[in-house]
Design a protein around this motif. Structure first.
Motif, PDB file in Angstrom:
ATOM      1  N   CYS A  16       0.813  -1.351  -0.087  1.00  0.00           N
ATOM      2  CA  CYS A  16       0.037   0.107  -0.043  1.00  0.00           C
ATOM      3  C   CYS A  16       0.827   1.541   0.097  1.00  0.00           C
ATOM      4  O   CYS A  16       1.629   1.287   0.787  1.00  0.00           O
ATOM      5  N   GLY A  17       0.698   2.239  -0.938  1.00  0.00           N
ATOM      6  CA  GLY A  17       1.306   3.346  -0.992  1.00  0.00           C
ATOM      7  C   GLY A  17       1.284   3.954  -2.352  1.00  0.00           C
ATOM      8  O   GLY A  17       0.854   3.644  -3.281  1.00  0.00           O
ATOM      9  N   PRO A  18       1.825   5.395  -2.221  1.00  0.00           N
ATOM     10  CA  PRO A  18       1.529   6.092  -3.666  1.00  0.00           C
ATOM     11  C   PRO A  18       2.516   5.599  -4.606  1.00  0.00           C
ATOM     12  O   PRO A  18       3.436   4.807  -4.368  1.00  0.00           O
ATOM     13  N   VAL A 109       2.631  -0.956   4.266  1.00  0.00           N
ATOM     14  CA  VAL A 109       2.571   0.538   3.858  1.00  0.00           C
ATOM     15  C   VAL A 109       3.822   1.281   3.682  1.00  0.00           C
ATOM     16  O   VAL A 109       4.764   1.346   4.677  1.00  0.00           O
ATOM     17  N   PHE A 110       3.867   1.899   2.321  1.00  0.00           N
ATOM     18  CA  PHE A 110       4.862   2.678   2.136  1.00  0.00           C
ATOM     19  C   PHE A 110       4.807   4.037   2.370  1.00  0.00           C
ATOM     20  O   PHE A 110       4.134   4.854   1.477  1.00  0.00           O
ATOM     21  N   ASN A 111       5.170   4.403   3.654  1.00  0.00           N
ATOM     22  CA  ASN A 111       5.137   5.887   3.884  1.00  0.00           C
ATOM     23  C   ASN A 111       6.118   6.847   3.548  1.00  0.00           C
ATOM     24  O   ASN A 111       7.048   6.964   4.372  1.00  0.00           O
ATOM     25  N   VAL A 112       6.151   7.133   2.479  1.00  0.00           N
ATOM     26  CA  VAL A 112       7.131   8.057   1.465  1.00  0.00           C
ATOM     27  C   VAL A 112       6.949   9.483   1.219  1.00  0.00           C
ATOM     28  O   VAL A 112       5.590   9.549   1.083  1.00  0.00           O
ATOM     29  N   SER A 113       7.683  10.242   1.581  1.00  0.00           N
ATOM     30  CA  SER A 113       7.422  11.672   1.249  1.00  0.00           C
ATOM     31  C   SER A 113       6.893  11.967  -0.160  1.00  0.00           C
ATOM     32  O   SER A 113       7.261  11.192  -1.218  1.00  0.00           O
ATOM     33  N   LEU A 114       6.277  13.146  -0.393  1.00  0.00           N
ATOM     34  CA  LEU A 114       6.075  13.611  -1.452  1.00  0.00           C
ATOM     35  C   LEU A 114       7.266  13.859  -2.305  1.00  0.00           C
ATOM     36  O   LEU A 114       7.300  13.358  -3.631  1.00  0.00           O
ATOM     37  N   ALA A 115       8.080  14.625  -1.844  1.00  0.00           N
ATOM     38  CA  ALA A 115       9.402  14.923  -2.559  1.00  0.00           C
ATOM     39  C   ALA A 115      10.202  13.845  -3.006  1.00  0.00           C
ATOM     40  O   ALA A 115      10.493  13.522  -4.391  1.00  0.00           O
ATOM     41  N   CYS A 117       8.703  10.541  -3.689  1.00  0.00           N
ATOM     42  CA  CYS A 117       7.800  10.134  -4.768  1.00  0.00           C
ATOM     43  C   CYS A 117       7.938  10.805  -6.129  1.00  0.00           C
ATOM     44  O   CYS A 117       8.135  10.029  -7.111  1.00  0.00           O
ATOM     45  N   LEU A 118       7.970  12.186  -5.940  1.00  0.00           N
ATOM     46  CA  LEU A 118       8.234  12.873  -6.942  1.00  0.00           C
ATOM     47  C   LEU A 118       9.314  12.804  -7.785  1.00  0.00           C
ATOM     48  O   LEU A 118       9.442  12.722  -9.278  1.00  0.00           O
ATOM     49  N   GLU A 119      10.549  12.726  -7.082  1.00  0.00           N
ATOM     50  CA  GLU A 119      11.813  12.449  -7.837  1.00  0.00           C
ATOM     51  C   GLU A 119      11.982  11.030  -8.281  1.00  0.00           C
ATOM     52  O   GLU A 119      12.427  10.959  -9.460  1.00  0.00           O
ATOM     53  N   ARG A 120      11.416   9.989  -7.631  1.00  0.00           N
ATOM     54  CA  ARG A 120      11.499   8.640  -8.142  1.00  0.00           C
ATOM     55  C   ARG A 120      10.670   8.676  -9.606  1.00  0.00           C
ATOM     56  O   ARG A 120      10.945   8.021 -10.507  1.00  0.00           O
ATOM     57  N   ASP A 121       9.489   9.251  -9.486  1.00  0.00           N
ATOM     58  CA  ASP A 121       8.532   9.234 -10.802  1.00  0.00           C
ATOM     59  C   ASP A 121       9.432  10.055 -11.980  1.00  0.00           C
ATOM     60  O   ASP A 121       9.372   9.542 -13.180  1.00  0.00           O
ATOM     61  N   ARG A 122       9.957  11.122 -11.524  1.00  0.00           N
ATOM     62  CA  ARG A 122      10.635  11.878 -12.555  1.00  0.00           C
ATOM     63  C   ARG A 122      11.749  10.880 -13.344  1.00  0.00           C
ATOM     64  O   ARG A 122      12.139  11.074 -14.450  1.00  0.00           O
ATOM     65  N   PRO A 130       3.195  14.801 -11.265  1.00  0.00           N
ATOM     66  CA  PRO A 130       2.988  15.426  -9.796  1.00  0.00           C
ATOM     67  C   PRO A 130       1.468  15.579  -9.475  1.00  0.00           C
ATOM     68  O   PRO A 130       1.274  15.140  -8.157  1.00  0.00           O
ATOM     69  N   GLN A 131       0.554  15.656 -10.380  1.00  0.00           N
ATOM     70  CA  GLN A 131      -0.913  15.674  -9.993  1.00  0.00           C
ATOM     71  C   GLN A 131      -1.411  14.237  -9.271  1.00  0.00           C
ATOM     72  O   GLN A 131      -2.105  14.356  -8.125  1.00  0.00           O
ATOM     73  N   VAL A 132      -0.961  13.136  -9.813  1.00  0.00           N
ATOM     74  CA  VAL A 132      -1.192  11.977  -9.364  1.00  0.00           C
ATOM     75  C   VAL A 132      -0.558  11.723  -8.115  1.00  0.00           C
ATOM     76  O   VAL A 132      -1.189  11.249  -7.107  1.00  0.00           O
ATOM     77  N   ILE A 133       0.615  11.995  -7.906  1.00  0.00           N
ATOM     78  CA  ILE A 133       1.395  11.648  -6.861  1.00  0.00           C
ATOM     79  C   ILE A 133       0.858  12.595  -5.700  1.00  0.00           C
ATOM     80  O   ILE A 133       0.537  12.094  -4.539  1.00  0.00           O
ATOM     81  N   GLU A 134       0.650  13.761  -5.772  1.00  0.00           N
ATOM     82  CA  GLU A 134      -0.105  14.349  -4.886  1.00  0.00           C
ATOM     83  C   GLU A 134      -1.270  13.964  -4.326  1.00  0.00           C
ATOM     84  O   GLU A 134      -1.482  14.030  -2.875  1.00  0.00           O
ATOM     85  N   TYR A 135      -2.257  13.330  -5.242  1.00  0.00           N
ATOM     86  CA  TYR A 135      -3.467  13.126  -4.707  1.00  0.00           C
ATOM     87  C   TYR A 135      -3.059  11.634  -4.230  1.00  0.00           C
ATOM     88  O   TYR A 135      -3.696  11.392  -2.953  1.00  0.00           O
TER      89      TYR A 135
END
Length: 171
Positions: A16-18, A109-115, A117-122, A130-135
């Motif tokens: 479970c996680g973003p 549960v993967f409790n990982v920061s927005l920053a 997740c955004l970096e890994r997505d990039r 970013p919109q999906v990850i922020e959600y």
């Protein structure tokens, strides 16, 4: 200190996680010996339409996802459910499958920061944006409040600084 998981063969391990939190990387790392243990919603989506990012086929994707999990549990197989599982209803369906087949209900549960997740997505080939990850981060915060009342047999919360684990599956 690494999280230690000693799990019976009859376990449904729900990740479970973003997006970008490391769920699929975790699954590949710890279950590479038998990769068929991992049922990935992205893979199911790709099986349906050849595109693991196509959200237009979610109903069919999750029909296949739950069908494969159901068949694995029916056959007594240790199973890892790799999806975001951020909505209570998604977790409930998996919880009920585990209960129906007499499986241990385990949530990671993967409790990982927005920053992070955004970096890994990039850096990923198939980005969700970013919109999906922020959600997803907002859903994660809600999930962290809901999960204690959901009656999982075991819950492990992994923060980005402690993604190390030892996992032992009993024969």
């Amino acid at each position: 200190m690494p999280v230690s998981m000693k799990l019976p063969r009859r376990t449904l391990l729900v990740l479970c996680g973003p997006a970008g939190s490391g769920k699929s990387t975790f699954a590949a790392r710890y279950f590479s010996a038998i990769p068929t243990m991992v049922v990935s919603s992205d893979y199911c989506r790709a099986m349906i339409c050849d595109d693991p990012t196509n959200q237009q086929v979610n109903r069919d994707t999750f029909d296949v996802f739950h069908y494969i999990i159901r068949k694995r549990l029916f056959n007594g197989r240790f199973t890892v459910a790799d999806s975001t599982a951020l909505h209570a209803e998604a977790r409930r369906k998996l919880w009920e499958l585990a209960l129906h087949f007499g499986y241990l209900k385990c949530l990671v549960v993967f409790n990982v920061s927005l920053a992070t997740c955004l970096e890994r997505d990039r850096l990923r080939e198939r980005q969700v944006g970013p919109q999906v990850i922020e959600y997803h981060i907002r859903l994660l915060q809600k999930a962290l409040q809901e999960i204690p009342a959901e009656q999982w047999d075991r819950v492990y919360v992994l923060n980005e600084d402690d993604m190390e684990a030892t996992i032992e599956i009993d024969p």
